[in-house]
Design a protein around this motif. Structure first.
Motif, PDB file in Angstrom:
ATOM      1  N   HIS A  58     -25.209  -6.621  24.153  1.00 46.88           N
ATOM      2  CA  HIS A  58     -25.044  -7.633  25.173  1.00 46.88           C
ATOM      3  C   HIS A  58     -26.523  -8.244  25.477  1.00 46.88           C
ATOM      4  O   HIS A  58     -27.541  -7.597  25.253  1.00 46.88           O
ATOM      5  CB  HIS A  58     -24.769  -7.135  26.443  1.00 46.88           C
ATOM      6  CG  HIS A  58     -23.305  -6.197  26.364  1.00 46.88           C
ATOM      7  ND1 HIS A  58     -22.063  -7.080  26.632  1.00 46.88           N
ATOM      8  CD2 HIS A  58     -22.992  -5.076  25.987  1.00 46.88           C
ATOM      9  CE1 HIS A  58     -20.962  -6.063  26.399  1.00 46.88           C
ATOM     10  NE2 HIS A  58     -21.410  -5.066  26.082  1.00 46.88           N
ATOM     11  N   ARG A 110     -21.523  -9.272  22.664  1.00 47.66           N
ATOM     12  CA  ARG A 110     -20.137  -9.105  23.357  1.00 47.66           C
ATOM     13  C   ARG A 110     -20.304  -9.971  24.584  1.00 47.66           C
ATOM     14  O   ARG A 110     -19.529 -10.369  25.359  1.00 47.66           O
ATOM     15  CB  ARG A 110     -19.919  -7.658  23.611  1.00 47.66           C
ATOM     16  CG  ARG A 110     -19.317  -6.836  22.447  1.00 47.66           C
ATOM     17  CD  ARG A 110     -18.187  -7.561  21.960  1.00 47.66           C
ATOM     18  NE  ARG A 110     -17.011  -7.191  23.089  1.00 47.66           N
ATOM     19  CZ  ARG A 110     -16.315  -6.301  23.361  1.00 47.66           C
ATOM     20  NH1 ARG A 110     -16.646  -4.987  22.346  1.00 47.66           N
ATOM     21  NH2 ARG A 110     -15.332  -6.159  24.365  1.00 47.66           N
ATOM     22  N   SER A 111     -21.580 -10.354  24.880  1.00 43.83           N
ATOM     23  CA  SER A 111     -21.870 -11.198  26.192  1.00 43.83           C
ATOM     24  C   SER A 111     -23.291 -11.723  26.321  1.00 43.83           C
ATOM     25  O   SER A 111     -23.988 -11.131  25.333  1.00 43.83           O
ATOM     26  CB  SER A 111     -21.192 -10.189  27.582  1.00 43.83           C
ATOM     27  OG  SER A 111     -22.385  -9.353  27.766  1.00 43.83           O
ATOM     28  N   THR A 139     -26.101 -13.077  29.283  1.00 43.34           N
ATOM     29  CA  THR A 139     -26.369 -13.252  30.573  1.00 43.34           C
ATOM     30  C   THR A 139     -27.786 -14.167  30.740  1.00 43.34           C
ATOM     31  O   THR A 139     -28.992 -13.768  30.326  1.00 43.34           O
ATOM     32  CB  THR A 139     -26.435 -11.979  31.410  1.00 43.34           C
ATOM     33  OG1 THR A 139     -25.137 -11.482  31.501  1.00 43.34           O
ATOM     34  CG2 THR A 139     -26.982 -12.364  33.055  1.00 43.34           C
ATOM     35  N   ILE A 179     -16.621 -14.858  23.976  1.00 38.53           N
ATOM     36  CA  ILE A 179     -17.291 -13.997  24.704  1.00 38.53           C
ATOM     37  C   ILE A 179     -17.949 -14.470  26.046  1.00 38.53           C
ATOM     38  O   ILE A 179     -17.930 -15.592  26.400  1.00 38.53           O
ATOM     39  CB  ILE A 179     -18.392 -13.325  24.229  1.00 38.53           C
ATOM     40  CG1 ILE A 179     -19.392 -14.570  24.202  1.00 38.53           C
ATOM     41  CG2 ILE A 179     -18.113 -12.860  22.806  1.00 38.53           C
ATOM     42  CD1 ILE A 179     -20.843 -13.749  23.410  1.00 38.53           C
ATOM     43  N   PRO A 180     -17.775 -13.522  27.130  1.00 42.12           N
ATOM     44  CA  PRO A 180     -18.486 -14.014  28.756  1.00 42.12           C
ATOM     45  C   PRO A 180     -19.959 -14.665  28.402  1.00 42.12           C
ATOM     46  O   PRO A 180     -20.780 -14.088  28.019  1.00 42.12           O
ATOM     47  CB  PRO A 180     -18.573 -12.799  29.445  1.00 42.12           C
ATOM     48  CG  PRO A 180     -17.384 -11.900  28.662  1.00 42.12           C
ATOM     49  CD  PRO A 180     -17.481 -12.014  27.145  1.00 42.12           C
ATOM     50  N   VAL A 181     -20.316 -15.773  29.244  1.00 42.36           N
ATOM     51  CA  VAL A 181     -21.323 -16.237  29.217  1.00 42.36           C
ATOM     52  C   VAL A 181     -21.602 -16.366  30.870  1.00 42.36           C
ATOM     53  O   VAL A 181     -20.920 -16.984  31.368  1.00 42.36           O
ATOM     54  CB  VAL A 181     -21.372 -17.934  28.770  1.00 42.36           C
ATOM     55  CG1 VAL A 181     -22.723 -18.419  29.061  1.00 42.36           C
ATOM     56  CG2 VAL A 181     -21.107 -17.875  27.438  1.00 42.36           C
ATOM     57  N   ASN A 182     -22.537 -15.458  31.203  1.00 41.02           N
ATOM     58  CA  ASN A 182     -23.014 -15.739  32.909  1.00 41.02           C
ATOM     59  C   ASN A 182     -24.212 -16.387  32.749  1.00 41.02           C
ATOM     60  O   ASN A 182     -25.394 -16.308  32.282  1.00 41.02           O
ATOM     61  CB  ASN A 182     -23.499 -14.084  33.029  1.00 41.02           C
ATOM     62  CG  ASN A 182     -22.110 -13.153  32.702  1.00 41.02           C
ATOM     63  OD1 ASN A 182     -20.948 -13.465  33.226  1.00 41.02           O
ATOM     64  ND2 ASN A 182     -22.432 -11.860  32.350  1.00 41.02           N
ATOM     65  N   GLY A 200     -16.802 -15.381  31.878  1.00 35.86           N
ATOM     66  CA  GLY A 200     -17.889 -15.247  32.466  1.00 35.86           C
ATOM     67  C   GLY A 200     -18.234 -15.741  33.993  1.00 35.86           C
ATOM     68  O   GLY A 200     -17.446 -16.109  34.570  1.00 35.86           O
ATOM     69  N   CYS A 250     -19.743  -6.838  32.156  1.00 39.14           N
ATOM     70  CA  CYS A 250     -19.406  -7.164  30.802  1.00 39.14           C
ATOM     71  C   CYS A 250     -19.318  -6.136  30.041  1.00 39.14           C
ATOM     72  O   CYS A 250     -18.869  -5.953  28.690  1.00 39.14           O
ATOM     73  CB  CYS A 250     -20.154  -8.343  30.256  1.00 39.14           C
ATOM     74  SG  CYS A 250     -19.884  -9.781  31.188  1.00 39.14           S
TER      75      CYS A 250
END
Length: 316
Positions: free
Chosen positions: A163, A197-198, A200, A249-252, A281, A312
Motif C-alpha cells: 500500500h 493495493r491502495s 493514500t 484500487i482504493p484511492v484515499n 476509497g 484498505c
C-alpha cells in the motif's frame, strides 16, 4: 478554472529539518483517535524496529531508504521470517534533490505499530540529477524493490498487500505509482513489478497540466524537463494520475481547506472525478487544515489519513 495562488508547491516540506516540523505549538495534546489502540480493525502493539538505511540503486546518496518492521515480540507469532503487509511511504519537498524524508519517520513508525513493514525510499530530485524521467523512474524502482527487503528486514513481504502513502509532492508520486499498470509500454514506470493495493495521498497534486498554468507552475515545468503541456502533452499525461481514473484500487485523497501551498482549487477537479467515477476509497477535505499539518502524528489530520490507509489493509 483559473487559480492564482503564489505558493503552489513552493516550500512544500521545506520547514522540515532532521525529522522535525516547524510548528508554533508547544506541548501537543493527542486526540483520542490519534492514540487509538484499534484503528480500522488493526491493533496497535509493540515498539517498531529500525532496520537502518538501505541503498536500493546505484546512487548511494539519493537512491536509499529507511526500513521499519513491527516489533517481533508482538507481531512475529514466533516465526523467524514473519509475513507483513508493506507500506511504501513517499516523502514530499517540492520534488527537490535536497528534500529530506526524515519528517515522515514518525508516520512510518506509527504505521509499523499496526503490524506493517514500512519502506521510506528517497529519489533523485530537482536541482540535482532528477526530474523527468529520473524522479518517476526512481519511485517506480523503489516500489518494485519491496521483495528485496526480505533479507535485511528479516521478514516476508506480503506482495499482495503493498500500500502506498505520500504527502505533498510525495502524494503526487505515490498516486502516480499506483497507476503504473495503466501506463503504456515505454513510459517511465510502466509494466510494474509490484501492483499497489491502495494509495493514500495527503495534500497531494494530481493534474500537472493544470498545475503548470498556476502561479508557481514553473516548479512543475522544471519537474517535466522544462517543457509545457502544449509542447509535450503526452509527457504530462503520463505523469498525471488524474488522467487514469478510475482505478480498480482504493484511492484515499485527503486535503486541507487552509492549504496555501497546494490550494484546494488545484485538486478539486481530481477529488470530484474520484467521486464521479465511483473510484473506491475516501475523499475528504478537512476544514482549517494546512499543508504541513499532516505530519504531526498526534494530530487529527494524520489520524484521519491513518484510518483511511489501514481500512484498505487486510486485517490480521
Amino acid at each position: 478554472m483559473t487559480v492564482t495562488r503564489r505558493n503552489l508547491l513552493r516550500g512544500a516540506g521545506s520547514l522540515v529539518v532532521g525529522g522535525a516540523v516547524a510548528l508554533t505549538v508547544t506541548t501537543p495534546v493527542p486526540s483520542r483517535s490519534a492514540v487509538a489502540r484499534v484503528v480500522a480493525g488493526h491493533r496497535r502493539a509493540g515498539e517498531p524496529v529500525d532496520r537502518g538505511r538501505v541503498t536500493w540503486g546505484q546512487d548511494d546518496q539519493r537512491q536509499t531508504g529507511w526500513l521499519f518492521v513491527p516489533d517481533p515480540a508482538a507481531w512475529s507469532g514466533g516465526s523467524l521470517t514473519p509475513t507483513y503487509p508493506v507500506a511504501v511511504v513517499i516523502h514530499g519537498g517540492s520534488w527537490s534533490d535536497t528534500s529530506d524524508p526524515s519528517y515522515m519517520a514518525d508516520i512510518a513508525i506509527d504505521l509499523a505499530r499496526y503490524g506493517l513493514a514500512v519502506w521510506v525510499p528517497t529519489y533523485r530530485g530537482l536541482q540535482g540529477p532528477g526530474g523527468w524521467p529520473e524522479t518517476f523512474q526512481d519511485v517506480s524502482d523503489a516500489v518494485d524493490y519491496v521483495p528485496q527487503l526480505a533479507d535485511l528486514g528479516r521478514f516476508t513481504p506480503d506482495l499482495e498487500q503493498v500500500h502506498l502513502l505520500g504527502h505533498s509532492a510525495g502524494g503526487h508520486l505515490a498516486t502516480w505509482a499506483a497507476t503504473r499498470n495503466k501506463l503504456p509500454s515505454g513510459a517511465p514506470g510502466a509494466d510494474p513489478g509490484i501492483n499497489a493495493r491502495s494509495v493514500t495521498s495527503m495534500a497531494g497534486l494530481y493534474d500537472l497540466a493544470l498545475a503548470e498554468e498556476l502561479d508557481g507552475g514553473n516548479l512543475v515545468r522544471d519537474l517535466m524537463g522544462g517543457v509545457t503541456p502544449q509542447e509535450d502533452p503526452q509527457r504530462y499525461d503520463w505523469a498525471s494520475p488524474a488522467d487514469r481514473l478510475p482505478l480498480e484500487i482504493p484511492v484515499n485523497a485527503l486535503h486541507g481547506s487552509a492549504d496555501e501551498v497546494i490550494p484546494l482549487e488545484a485538486v478539486q477537479g481530481f477529488l470530484d472525478d474520484l467521486e464521479a467515477t465511483g473510484n473506491p476509497g475516501m475523499v475528504e477535505v478537512l476544514p482549517g487544515i494546512g499543508h504541513d499539518d499532516w505530519s504531526d502524528v498526534l494530530g487529527e489530520p494524520w489520524a484521519q489519513a491513518r484510518m483511511a490507509f489501514l481500512d484498505c489493509v487486510g486485517n490480521r
